[in-house]
Write a protein that holds these residues in place. Structure first.
Motif, mmCIF file in Angstrom:
data_model
loop_
_atom_site.group_PDB
_atom_site.id
_atom_site.type_symbol
_atom_site.label_atom_id
_atom_site.label_comp_id
_atom_site.label_asym_id
_atom_site.label_seq_id
_atom_site.Cartn_x
_atom_site.Cartn_y
_atom_site.Cartn_z
ATOM 1 N N LEU A 385 50.948 37.299 26.334
ATOM 2 C CA LEU A 385 49.986 38.572 26.437
ATOM 3 C C LEU A 385 48.386 37.728 26.583
ATOM 4 N N SER A 386 48.163 36.359 26.141
ATOM 5 C CA SER A 386 46.853 36.155 26.400
ATOM 6 C C SER A 386 46.701 35.485 27.901
ATOM 7 N N ILE A 387 47.894 35.340 28.509
ATOM 8 C CA ILE A 387 47.836 35.088 30.132
ATOM 9 C C ILE A 387 47.737 36.456 30.760
ATOM 10 N N LEU A 388 48.445 37.480 30.369
ATOM 11 C CA LEU A 388 48.296 38.574 31.245
ATOM 12 C C LEU A 388 47.134 39.274 31.072
ATOM 13 N N ASN A 389 46.323 39.184 29.948
ATOM 14 C CA ASN A 389 45.192 39.857 29.523
ATOM 15 C C ASN A 389 43.982 39.384 30.029
ATOM 16 N N ARG A 390 43.733 38.815 31.379
ATOM 17 C CA ARG A 390 42.659 37.942 31.926
ATOM 18 C C ARG A 390 42.590 38.724 33.331
ATOM 19 N N PRO A 391 41.275 38.449 33.848
ATOM 20 C CA PRO A 391 41.102 39.137 35.176
ATOM 21 C C PRO A 391 42.024 38.301 36.028
ATOM 22 N N THR A 392 42.407 39.149 37.252
ATOM 23 C CA THR A 392 43.218 38.643 38.097
ATOM 24 C C THR A 392 42.446 38.646 39.659
ATOM 25 N N ARG A 393 42.681 37.548 40.395
ATOM 26 C CA ARG A 393 42.133 37.536 41.631
ATOM 27 C C ARG A 393 43.279 37.193 42.793
ATOM 28 N N ASN A 446 39.082 27.551 51.563
ATOM 29 C CA ASN A 446 38.864 28.857 50.781
ATOM 30 C C ASN A 446 37.712 29.682 51.746
ATOM 31 N N PRO A 447 37.899 30.650 52.362
ATOM 32 C CA PRO A 447 36.807 31.375 53.155
ATOM 33 C C PRO A 447 35.965 32.275 52.183
ATOM 34 N N VAL A 448 36.312 32.428 50.962
ATOM 35 C CA VAL A 448 35.658 33.302 50.121
ATOM 36 C C VAL A 448 35.876 34.812 50.488
ATOM 37 N N ILE A 449 37.181 35.176 50.697
ATOM 38 C CA ILE A 449 37.565 36.605 50.985
ATOM 39 C C ILE A 449 38.492 36.806 49.639
ATOM 40 N N ILE A 450 37.844 37.339 48.640
ATOM 41 C CA ILE A 450 38.521 37.428 47.150
ATOM 42 C C ILE A 450 38.658 38.847 46.641
ATOM 43 N N ALA A 451 39.721 39.495 46.270
ATOM 44 C CA ALA A 451 39.853 40.727 45.771
ATOM 45 C C ALA A 451 39.918 40.234 44.114
ATOM 46 N N CYS A 452 39.139 40.780 43.486
ATOM 47 C CA CYS A 452 38.861 40.441 41.987
ATOM 48 C C CYS A 452 39.307 42.031 41.151
ATOM 49 N N GLY A 453 40.467 41.675 40.188
ATOM 50 C CA GLY A 453 40.731 42.768 39.407
ATOM 51 C C GLY A 453 39.810 42.440 38.009
ATOM 52 N N VAL A 454 38.819 43.278 37.926
ATOM 53 C CA VAL A 454 37.974 42.940 36.638
ATOM 54 C C VAL A 454 38.220 44.122 35.306
ATOM 55 N N ARG A 455 39.423 44.934 35.290
ATOM 56 C CA ARG A 455 39.830 45.763 34.271
ATOM 57 C C ARG A 455 41.119 45.268 33.733
ATOM 58 N N TRP A 494 33.406 31.238 42.351
ATOM 59 C CA TRP A 494 34.938 31.223 42.582
ATOM 60 C C TRP A 494 35.606 29.949 42.017
ATOM 61 N N ASN A 495 34.645 28.946 41.429
ATOM 62 C CA ASN A 495 35.460 27.873 40.806
ATOM 63 C C ASN A 495 35.499 27.839 39.333
ATOM 64 N N GLY A 496 34.561 27.088 38.621
ATOM 65 C CA GLY A 496 34.511 27.300 37.110
ATOM 66 C C GLY A 496 34.208 28.432 36.654
ATOM 67 N N ALA A 497 33.534 29.369 37.158
ATOM 68 C CA ALA A 497 33.109 30.649 36.589
ATOM 69 C C ALA A 497 34.474 31.718 36.420
ATOM 70 N N MET A 498 35.369 31.236 37.218
ATOM 71 C CA MET A 498 36.685 31.869 37.487
ATOM 72 C C MET A 498 37.873 31.120 37.051
ATOM 73 N N ALA A 499 37.594 30.133 36.188
ATOM 74 C CA ALA A 499 38.424 29.143 35.690
ATOM 75 C C ALA A 499 39.799 29.789 34.898
ATOM 76 N N PHE A 500 39.432 30.737 34.197
ATOM 77 C CA PHE A 500 40.417 31.273 33.229
ATOM 78 C C PHE A 500 41.077 32.599 33.942
ATOM 79 N N TRP A 501 40.738 32.931 35.153
ATOM 80 C CA TRP A 501 41.404 34.044 35.661
ATOM 81 C C TRP A 501 42.827 33.605 36.271
#
Length: 531
Positions: A385-393, A446-455, A494-501
């Protein structure tokens, strides 16, 4: 460091930046303790961390997933657009500010002697009429009675550069990169229309992510100094789409918060001070935009850099890749929501735990710590649950063809868990032969084309700041008026700021990656239509 080390003037500076004494002290402590160095396990490669989209049936299913999400108004295109165009014209600016008069003879002589800046100038002048901004430059010079083409033939490069780079003419070096005309479009008039990167990003969003109300949504982060000009350009573009296609473009804007600036230090890790004794603060890098991303309270955010936008004929052929990335994110979100419901239900059992474990390992490419497998089903459930309850990209990656920047790697954290991360070269301990070998064996970029799921699975926005690694910044050496200093950048967006996505990589065509780092990149096939 204690409060007595800050003078009243220091505190005024800190407060003017919207910072606190405690935050500045934490930044100073990081210079002394250093930043997190990731432990690379292996590069993500085709079939092992990088998903291949080879099945047309699967691709079409993902595109339909994206289209449904777009029609429901879930997708917003998020474009970091704060970068200045001055870097594009670095070589030309160096020549323009040289004390030597810039004419063709001087340029040829300097180029023959190996001066790269003058070689670049010669190449630029020989190709000038191929750039999308050429007609505007000619018009600006003609308004002052000058013939641009003739001056180029005569070798009067100084005058041409003045009208190109400074406020005497187009002032391209003083604009944000997004306001540089990138492409020529055929138009109803004899003169092709020149469109900027802002206009092209809007066109791409309209083509890919229009909702049921014929509305598409974008957000640009912009430099405060040019915000009004950018908003004017974007409003004009939005009005054109409304008039010609009955498409409503809703574009939002934000600036990088000054409170994300970081203090600079000298080589002894003491606050760096200018000639007046004032501390120097510097922008905290693109990782500072996490607060902009967080403030949107969005749903699905397609992150794409301002300078990565191809000419229309190429973009139309590769739009499927953007849609497939978003569609794959939607598919993963549905899987995550299903497992969260099962694990949170009163009837959860070991079968639900096993199914969720398979999903995490096979679909999210996460290898749990060895200790988890030996723990009780309840502890495994809590971990999952701790893994699944995270933003996904979902991150699009392309074949590594030598472009500078980061790539996809499997990284082991301090718990022993292995997951996919985007890693930059400056984060890697190149003094460790094993880590260096892993870095050099990378196959994708990484060309920085990232779909971010933030809910989350219930549809509530995540607080994205909870999923960043605050110790994953970058410390670099810079200079101030000839004096060396050390600067701290926040964890990269897209590095450390999203480290735990949760991070999934998918291969997309190299034709989707068309960055403009120098003005000459606009002559590449991805930007220039056939003459």
């Amino acid at each position: 460091m204690t409060g007595q080390d800050f003078t009243d003037t220091d505190m005024e500076q800190i407060e003017a930046h919207g910072l606190s004494k405690e935050r500045v002290e934490r930044q100073l402590a990081m210079f002394k303790s250093g930043v997190t160095i990731p432990t690379l396990v292996a590069p993500c490669t085709a079939g092992n961390g990088v998903k291949q989209l080879d099945d047309d049936t699967e691709i079409q299913a993902l595109i339909r997933q994206c289209d449904r999400a777009a029609k429901n108004g879930r997708i917003t295109k998020f474009v970091p657009a704060s970068g200045a165009a001055s870097r594009m014209f670095k070589a030309l600016l160096a020549v323009y500010h040289d004390t030597t008069p810039v004419d063709r003879d001087t340029t040829l002589e300097r180029a023959e002697n190996g001066d790269d800046n003058y070689t670049a100038l010669l190449d630029f002048m020989d190709s000038l009429d191929k750039f999308a901004f050429y007609n505007a430059l000619s018009d600006a010079m003609a308004a002052d009675g000058l013939d641009c083409g003739q001056l180029v033939k005569d070798g009067d490069y100084q005058t041409v550069l003045a009208y190109l780079l400074t406020d005497k003419g187009l002032n391209l070096a003083g604009r944000p990169k997004g306001m540089i005309p990138f492409h020529r479009h055929a138009s109803d008039t004899a003169t092709p229309q020149a469109l900027t990167a802002f206009e092209e990003h809007i066109a791409e969003a309209v083509a890919c992510f229009t909702d049921n109300d014929n509305t598409c949504h974008l957000h640009f982060t912009v430099p405060e100094s040019h915000q009004s000009q950018i908003e004017s350009l974007v409003r004009k573009t939005c009005d054109t789409w409304q008039q010609t296609g009955q498409i409503t473009v809703q574009a939002g804007f934000s600036i990088q918060d000054p409170a994300t600036d970081t203090i600079a230090v000298d080589m002894d890790n003491r606050p760096f001070r200018d000639e007046d004794g004032r501390m120097i603060f510097r922008p905290g890098g693109h990782g500072a935009l996490l607060s902009n991303l967080n403030a949107l309270n969005g749903d699905i955010l397609l992150l794409k850099n301002i300078d990565n936008i191809a000419k229309p004929t190429l973009r139309e052929k590769t739009a499927w890749a953007l849609k497939a990335i978003c569609g794959l994110l939607v598919d993963l979100q549905q899987g995550i929501a299903g497992h969260v419901r099962q694990l949170n239900s009163e009837s959860w059992d070991s079968a639900a735990v096993d199914a969720a474990m398979d999903f995490v390992t096979c679909r999210l490419d996460i290898t749990p710590p060895e200790s988890i497998r030996a723990q009780s089903p309840k502890n495994q459930r809590d971990f999952l649950l701790s893994i699944l309850n995270r933003p996904t990209r979902v991150c699009g990656v392309v074949k590594n063809e030598g472009e500078p920047g980061g790539g996809p790697f499997f990284v082991r954290d301090n718990t022993g868990m292995v997951s996919g991360q985007i890693i930059e070269s400056v984060q890697v301990n190149m003094d460790d032969p094993a880590q260096k070998k892993i870095w050099e064996s990378a196959t994708h970029f990484n060309p920085v084309i990232i779909a971010c799921g933030v809910r989350d699975a219930a549809g509530s926005p995540f607080d994205l700041t909870r999923f960043a690694d605050p110790q994953a910044g970058i410390i670099t050496e810079k200079s101030y008026k000839g004096r060396s200093l050390k600067a701290l950048e926040h964890p990269g967006l897209w590095n450390g700021a999203m480290a735990f996505w949760n991070t999934v990589f998918v291969a997309i065509p190299s034709s989707t990656f068309n960055p403009v780092k120098t003005v000459f990149d606009l002559l590449r096939d991805g930007h220039r239509e056939e003459d």
